[in-house]
Design a protein around this motif. Structure first.
Motif, PDB file in Angstrom:
ATOM      1  N   CYS A  69       0.832  -1.212   0.000  1.00 60.90           N
ATOM      2  CA  CYS A  69       0.000   0.000   0.000  1.00 60.90           C
ATOM      3  C   CYS A  69       0.863   1.257   0.000  1.00 60.90           C
ATOM      4  O   CYS A  69       0.540   2.251  -0.659  1.00 60.90           O
ATOM      5  CB  CYS A  69      -0.926   0.005   1.212  1.00 60.90           C
ATOM      6  SG  CYS A  69      -2.266  -1.204   1.158  1.00 60.90           S
ATOM      7  N   LEU A  70       1.968   1.218   0.740  1.00 62.45           N
ATOM      8  CA  LEU A  70       2.870   2.366   0.816  1.00 62.45           C
ATOM      9  C   LEU A  70       3.500   2.663  -0.539  1.00 62.45           C
ATOM     10  O   LEU A  70       3.493   3.808  -1.012  1.00 62.45           O
ATOM     11  CB  LEU A  70       3.958   2.090   1.858  1.00 62.45           C
ATOM     12  CG  LEU A  70       5.081   3.128   1.983  1.00 62.45           C
ATOM     13  CD1 LEU A  70       4.527   4.471   2.429  1.00 62.45           C
ATOM     14  CD2 LEU A  70       6.156   2.637   2.949  1.00 62.45           C
ATOM     15  N   VAL A  71       4.028   1.637  -1.185  1.00 66.23           N
ATOM     16  CA  VAL A  71       4.713   1.818  -2.465  1.00 66.23           C
ATOM     17  C   VAL A  71       3.740   2.225  -3.562  1.00 66.23           C
ATOM     18  O   VAL A  71       4.072   3.054  -4.433  1.00 66.23           O
ATOM     19  CB  VAL A  71       5.459   0.525  -2.853  1.00 66.23           C
ATOM     20  CG1 VAL A  71       6.057   0.637  -4.254  1.00 66.23           C
ATOM     21  CG2 VAL A  71       6.559   0.218  -1.839  1.00 66.23           C
ATOM     22  N   GLN A  73       0.712   3.793  -3.350  1.00 65.35           N
ATOM     23  CA  GLN A  73      -0.345   4.733  -2.973  1.00 65.35           C
ATOM     24  C   GLN A  73      -0.747   5.666  -4.116  1.00 65.35           C
ATOM     25  O   GLN A  73      -1.931   6.015  -4.248  1.00 65.35           O
ATOM     26  CB  GLN A  73       0.062   5.537  -1.743  1.00 65.35           C
ATOM     27  CG  GLN A  73       1.344   6.320  -1.857  1.00 65.35           C
ATOM     28  CD  GLN A  73       1.699   7.031  -0.560  1.00 65.35           C
ATOM     29  OE1 GLN A  73       0.928   7.843  -0.055  1.00 65.35           O
ATOM     30  NE2 GLN A  73       2.852   6.696   0.007  1.00 65.35           N
ATOM     31  N   LYS A  74       0.197   6.074  -4.956  1.00 63.16           N
ATOM     32  CA  LYS A  74      -0.155   6.942  -6.080  1.00 63.16           C
ATOM     33  C   LYS A  74      -0.961   6.178  -7.132  1.00 63.16           C
ATOM     34  O   LYS A  74      -1.898   6.714  -7.727  1.00 63.16           O
ATOM     35  CB  LYS A  74       1.115   7.528  -6.705  1.00 63.16           C
ATOM     36  CG  LYS A  74       1.831   8.523  -5.808  1.00 63.16           C
ATOM     37  CD  LYS A  74       3.058   9.114  -6.495  1.00 63.16           C
ATOM     38  CE  LYS A  74       3.746  10.126  -5.584  1.00 63.16           C
ATOM     39  NZ  LYS A  74       4.963  10.705  -6.214  1.00 63.16           N
ATOM     40  N   LEU A  87      -4.135   5.337   2.706  1.00 63.91           N
ATOM     41  CA  LEU A  87      -3.054   6.199   2.216  1.00 63.91           C
ATOM     42  C   LEU A  87      -3.514   7.154   1.110  1.00 63.91           C
ATOM     43  O   LEU A  87      -3.239   8.364   1.201  1.00 63.91           O
ATOM     44  CB  LEU A  87      -1.875   5.349   1.743  1.00 63.91           C
ATOM     45  CG  LEU A  87      -0.917   4.888   2.848  1.00 63.91           C
ATOM     46  CD1 LEU A  87      -0.026   3.766   2.358  1.00 63.91           C
ATOM     47  CD2 LEU A  87      -0.067   6.060   3.330  1.00 63.91           C
ATOM     48  N   THR A  93      -0.231   8.561   7.187  1.00 68.38           N
ATOM     49  CA  THR A  93       0.927   9.060   6.453  1.00 68.38           C
ATOM     50  C   THR A  93       1.847   7.923   6.037  1.00 68.38           C
ATOM     51  O   THR A  93       1.757   6.800   6.554  1.00 68.38           O
ATOM     52  CB  THR A  93       1.730  10.054   7.313  1.00 68.38           C
ATOM     53  OG1 THR A  93       2.327   9.347   8.408  1.00 68.38           O
ATOM     54  CG2 THR A  93       0.834  11.167   7.847  1.00 68.38           C
ATOM     55  N   SER A  94       2.762   8.249   5.135  1.00 67.88           N
ATOM     56  CA  SER A  94       3.733   7.249   4.680  1.00 67.88           C
ATOM     57  C   SER A  94       4.636   6.791   5.819  1.00 67.88           C
ATOM     58  O   SER A  94       4.948   5.602   5.949  1.00 67.88           O
ATOM     59  CB  SER A  94       4.588   7.821   3.543  1.00 67.88           C
ATOM     60  OG  SER A  94       3.794   8.117   2.411  1.00 67.88           O
ATOM     61  N   LEU A  95       5.060   7.741   6.662  1.00 73.59           N
ATOM     62  CA  LEU A  95       5.925   7.395   7.786  1.00 73.59           C
ATOM     63  C   LEU A  95       5.208   6.476   8.766  1.00 73.59           C
ATOM     64  O   LEU A  95       5.780   5.498   9.255  1.00 73.59           O
ATOM     65  CB  LEU A  95       6.399   8.658   8.507  1.00 73.59           C
ATOM     66  CG  LEU A  95       7.303   8.438   9.731  1.00 73.59           C
ATOM     67  CD1 LEU A  95       8.558   7.669   9.332  1.00 73.59           C
ATOM     68  CD2 LEU A  95       7.649   9.762  10.396  1.00 73.59           C
ATOM     69  N   GLN A  96       3.939   6.784   9.057  1.00 73.56           N
ATOM     70  CA  GLN A  96       3.166   5.930   9.957  1.00 73.56           C
ATOM     71  C   GLN A  96       3.029   4.521   9.386  1.00 73.56           C
ATOM     72  O   GLN A  96       3.127   3.531  10.120  1.00 73.56           O
ATOM     73  CB  GLN A  96       1.778   6.548  10.185  1.00 73.56           C
ATOM     74  CG  GLN A  96       1.786   7.797  11.037  1.00 73.56           C
ATOM     75  CD  GLN A  96       0.444   8.496  11.057  1.00 73.56           C
ATOM     76  OE1 GLN A  96      -0.358   8.374  10.134  1.00 73.56           O
ATOM     77  NE2 GLN A  96       0.180   9.242  12.128  1.00 73.56           N
ATOM     78  N   THR A  97       2.814   4.421   8.083  1.00 77.15           N
ATOM     79  CA  THR A  97       2.695   3.113   7.437  1.00 77.15           C
ATOM     80  C   THR A  97       3.995   2.338   7.526  1.00 77.15           C
ATOM     81  O   THR A  97       4.004   1.134   7.815  1.00 77.15           O
ATOM     82  CB  THR A  97       2.291   3.284   5.960  1.00 77.15           C
ATOM     83  OG1 THR A  97       1.070   4.025   5.883  1.00 77.15           O
ATOM     84  CG2 THR A  97       2.118   1.933   5.283  1.00 77.15           C
ATOM     85  N   LEU A  98       5.117   3.023   7.289  1.00 78.69           N
ATOM     86  CA  LEU A  98       6.416   2.375   7.348  1.00 78.69           C
ATOM     87  C   LEU A  98       6.714   1.859   8.753  1.00 78.69           C
ATOM     88  O   LEU A  98       7.165   0.713   8.919  1.00 78.69           O
ATOM     89  CB  LEU A  98       7.503   3.357   6.912  1.00 78.69           C
ATOM     90  CG  LEU A  98       8.933   2.799   6.803  1.00 78.69           C
ATOM     91  CD1 LEU A  98       8.991   1.690   5.755  1.00 78.69           C
ATOM     92  CD2 LEU A  98       9.905   3.920   6.456  1.00 78.69           C
TER      93      LEU A  98
END
Length: 299
Positions: A69-71, A73-74, A87, A93-98
């Motif tokens: 999902c992080l990678v 998201q766009k 996302l 946020t991306s940081l929270q996901t990571l």
């Protein structure tokens, strides 16, 4: 502004993180892993590897889904099927996901290492890397054969379950791997056929986008034939018996019916039906393996 308006409730935030793990996908992963555990032994699976193995595999699978999902998201923001994920909507946020993926995956791997065995931990880690890195970051944007090559990661759960209770990977475990590996292309290409415009818009080189509908429909049929042949292997190797053979034959005939219809008389509705059937097909197939394992009918 009140605190209730400034931030979402804790329950809502937890649900958003839960969505990152793709629970429906993970449930099928865990199901096939647990079936692998039961098929590996003649009797009941010991409680510790059953519970710790199931939870560890589920956590690492959820972490891999969150990384996906992080990678993507766009890409997810451009597709109707995925634009409601947390996302793309800016709920997480991306940081929270990571951080979430790292924590959940780390706990899962620790469980497997300390409470199951090192082999299962390393195989599960390799599966995580295969899906989150090799498939998501490299193969998916690079080649229309992404789902074929990347399908190796998705086919690993029964092998992980097998290793969790035996500490080894045998030929029977690899037969289970082969079945899911052959199932993945017709399952996913059925989806890609009726979502091809979204994949094209997102710039993802799925097979219908790069090679057209007719080529993809032929490959759905060919891979379904390969799948049905692979599902005969448990009976041929005496891993299973009559109950499984009958179930696999009936389920396979229905899948072949859908695949032939997709090839000769395609419609988006038919592709959707085939995609939904493929999920039930795999579930029923592995359930038949389990029933046959514990309640065999003598030949």
């Amino acid at each position: 502004m009140s605190s209730s308006l400034a931030s979402p409730p804790v329950s809502s935030r937890l649900y958003q993180f839960y969505q990152l793990t793709k629970p429906r996908v993970v449930s099928l992963i865990v199901f096939t892993a647990v079936i692998g555990m039961f098929l590996a032994l003649p009797g009941m699976v010991p409680l510790q590897p059953l519970l710790a193995g199931t939870l560890g595999i589920a956590l690492v699978a959820g972490a891999a889904a969150a990384m996906n999902c992080l990678v993507e998201q766009k890409i997810d923001a451009l597709m109707a099927r995925t634009r409601a994920r947390p996302l793309p909507r800016g709920q997480i946020t991306s940081l929270q996901t990571l951080v979430f993926a790292g924590a959940v995956g780390g706990v899962g791997l620790a469980l497997l290492y300390h409470w199951v065995n090192a082999l299962t931990m390393w195989l599960t880690l390799a599966t995580f890397v295969g899906y989150a890195v090799v498939y998501t970051m490299i193969l998916k944007p690079l080649t229309p054969q992404n789902i074929v090559i990347g399908g190796a990661s998705g086919a690993m759960p029964p092998v992980l379950g097998w290793a969790a209770v035996t500490g080894e990977v045998t030929a029977d475990a690899l037969v289970l791997f082969l079945i899911i590996f052959a199932w993945t292309p017709p399952h996913f290409w059925a989806l890609a056929l009726y979502r091809k415009h979204e994949y094209a818009k997102a710039g993802v080189p799925m097979l219908p986008v790069t090679h057209g509908d007719k080529f993809t429909r032929l490959h759905v049929l060919l891979y379904t034939v390969i799948l049905v042949a692979c599902t005969m292997l448990p009976f041929a190797t005496r891993m299973s018996g009559v109950i499984y053979l009958v179930a696999a034959s009936l389920l396979g005939m229905v899948f072949l019916y859908y695949a032939v219809r997709i090839y000769v008389d395609y419609s988006d509705r038919l592709a959707q039906q085939t995609f939904r059937y493929s999920i039930g097909y795999l579930t029923a197939l592995f359930a038949a393996l389990l029933i046959d394992h514990y309640f065999p009918i003598p030949l």
